[in-house]
Design a protein around this motif. Structure first.
Motif, PDB file in Angstrom:
ATOM      1  N   PRO A 190       0.844  -1.205   0.000  1.00  0.00           N
ATOM      2  CA  PRO A 190       0.000   0.000   0.000  1.00  0.00           C
ATOM      3  C   PRO A 190       0.877   1.252   0.000  1.00  0.00           C
ATOM      4  O   PRO A 190       2.103   1.151   0.127  1.00  0.00           O
ATOM      5  CB  PRO A 190      -0.780  -0.135   1.314  1.00  0.00           C
ATOM      6  CG  PRO A 190       0.150  -0.873   2.211  1.00  0.00           C
ATOM      7  CD  PRO A 190       0.899  -1.838   1.322  1.00  0.00           C
ATOM      8  N   PRO A 191       0.273   2.426  -0.104  1.00  0.00           N
ATOM      9  CA  PRO A 191       1.075   3.650   0.010  1.00  0.00           C
ATOM     10  C   PRO A 191       1.829   3.650   1.348  1.00  0.00           C
ATOM     11  O   PRO A 191       1.304   3.228   2.373  1.00  0.00           O
ATOM     12  CB  PRO A 191       0.042   4.770  -0.029  1.00  0.00           C
ATOM     13  CG  PRO A 191      -1.132   4.172  -0.746  1.00  0.00           C
ATOM     14  CD  PRO A 191      -1.126   2.717  -0.368  1.00  0.00           C
ATOM     15  N   PHE A 192       3.072   4.102   1.320  1.00  0.00           N
ATOM     16  CA  PHE A 192       3.930   4.106   2.504  1.00  0.00           C
ATOM     17  C   PHE A 192       3.986   5.530   3.047  1.00  0.00           C
ATOM     18  O   PHE A 192       4.339   6.462   2.340  1.00  0.00           O
ATOM     19  CB  PHE A 192       5.329   3.612   2.115  1.00  0.00           C
ATOM     20  CG  PHE A 192       6.313   3.555   3.248  1.00  0.00           C
ATOM     21  CD1 PHE A 192       6.002   2.944   4.441  1.00  0.00           C
ATOM     22  CD2 PHE A 192       7.580   4.099   3.092  1.00  0.00           C
ATOM     23  CE1 PHE A 192       6.922   2.873   5.470  1.00  0.00           C
ATOM     24  CE2 PHE A 192       8.509   4.029   4.107  1.00  0.00           C
ATOM     25  CZ  PHE A 192       8.178   3.422   5.300  1.00  0.00           C
ATOM     26  N   GLU A 227       4.778  15.659  10.474  1.00  0.00           N
ATOM     27  CA  GLU A 227       3.639  15.516   9.567  1.00  0.00           C
ATOM     28  C   GLU A 227       3.713  14.164   8.844  1.00  0.00           C
ATOM     29  O   GLU A 227       4.782  13.727   8.434  1.00  0.00           O
ATOM     30  CB  GLU A 227       3.654  16.652   8.546  1.00  0.00           C
ATOM     31  CG  GLU A 227       2.370  16.767   7.765  1.00  0.00           C
ATOM     32  CD  GLU A 227       2.376  18.020   6.879  1.00  0.00           C
ATOM     33  OE1 GLU A 227       1.860  17.909   5.767  1.00  0.00           O
ATOM     34  OE2 GLU A 227       2.900  19.056   7.305  1.00  0.00           O
ATOM     35  N   LEU A 228       2.567  13.490   8.690  1.00  0.00           N
ATOM     36  CA  LEU A 228       2.504  12.212   7.998  1.00  0.00           C
ATOM     37  C   LEU A 228       2.502  12.460   6.492  1.00  0.00           C
ATOM     38  O   LEU A 228       1.598  13.096   5.953  1.00  0.00           O
ATOM     39  CB  LEU A 228       1.233  11.460   8.417  1.00  0.00           C
ATOM     40  CG  LEU A 228       1.255   9.947   8.304  1.00  0.00           C
ATOM     41  CD1 LEU A 228       2.426   9.349   9.064  1.00  0.00           C
ATOM     42  CD2 LEU A 228      -0.044   9.368   8.806  1.00  0.00           C
ATOM     43  N   VAL A 229       3.554  11.959   5.833  1.00  0.00           N
ATOM     44  CA  VAL A 229       3.749  12.225   4.405  1.00  0.00           C
ATOM     45  C   VAL A 229       3.932  10.907   3.672  1.00  0.00           C
ATOM     46  O   VAL A 229       4.611  10.000   4.150  1.00  0.00           O
ATOM     47  CB  VAL A 229       5.010  13.105   4.193  1.00  0.00           C
ATOM     48  CG1 VAL A 229       5.228  13.400   2.724  1.00  0.00           C
ATOM     49  CG2 VAL A 229       4.935  14.377   4.997  1.00  0.00           C
ATOM     50  N   GLU A 230       3.319  10.795   2.483  1.00  0.00           N
ATOM     51  CA  GLU A 230       3.505   9.609   1.656  1.00  0.00           C
ATOM     52  C   GLU A 230       4.863   9.695   0.973  1.00  0.00           C
ATOM     53  O   GLU A 230       5.195  10.695   0.344  1.00  0.00           O
ATOM     54  CB  GLU A 230       2.394   9.491   0.611  1.00  0.00           C
ATOM     55  CG  GLU A 230       2.443   8.182  -0.143  1.00  0.00           C
ATOM     56  CD  GLU A 230       1.268   7.993  -1.085  1.00  0.00           C
ATOM     57  OE1 GLU A 230       1.486   7.442  -2.181  1.00  0.00           O
ATOM     58  OE2 GLU A 230       0.146   8.392  -0.721  1.00  0.00           O
TER      59      GLU A 230
END
Length: 163
Positions: free
Chosen positions: A42-44, A51-54
């Motif tokens: 899935p996207p990591f 901050e939560l960043v892909e």
């Protein structure tokens, strides 16, 4: 400083080989096996500056995931196995992103799937190809049969002793 790594210890003896014949108090539950297809990664997402960043998966983790999908063990994985391995991919990505504290957890998790020869021996996994090769190997005969066609070369064994 010596750091002990936790592990599972030796596998219990087969009940038929135990010195005492105590009955197991809990009976075994048999489950219907349903092979599951391996999911895609899935996207990591990682926390960067709070901050939560892909972010892209580490290349080494993508290769590792493809290796598990193609492994002989994978044909025996159910949906819960793949889910656990997917969580393990996150630990693998943390390790390959430089978080060395993830190494112990990664080692324990991949051992559950038979990652190393030692793990497979503990889990009593064996590759069928070795069994097939052994069955095709001619039966060992006597030494007379194996060496019957050998001839002694001129000079006998003295040539080797004099070298």
């Amino acid at each position: 400083m010596v750091v002990d790594m936790a592990g599972r210890g030796p596998q219990p003896k087969d009940s038929a080989r135990r010195a005492r014949a105590n009955k197991d108090l809990v009976s075994q539950t048999l489950l219907r096996f349903e092979q599951a297809e391996p999911p895609d990664l899935p996207p990591f997402k990682m926390r960067v500056e709070g901050e939560l960043v892909e972010v892209p998966w580490p290349e080494r983790t993508v290769d590792w995931w493809e290796m598990w999908k193609a492994s002989p063990q994978a044909e025996h994985f159910s949906s819960t196995d793949w889910d656990f391995l997917l969580d393990t991919a996150l630990v693998h990505a943390r390790f390959w992103s430089g978080e060395m504290s993830a190494a112990g957890e990664l080692r324990l998790r991949v051992a559950k799937f038979g990652a190393t020869p030692e793990d497979r021996a503990r889990l009593r996994m064996q590759f069928a190809q070795a069994d097939e090769a052994d069955s095709k190997r001619p039966a060992a005969g006597s030494s007379k049969q194996r060496y019957a066609d050998l001839k002694v070369l001129p000079g006998g064994g003295d040539a080797v002793a004099g070298a």
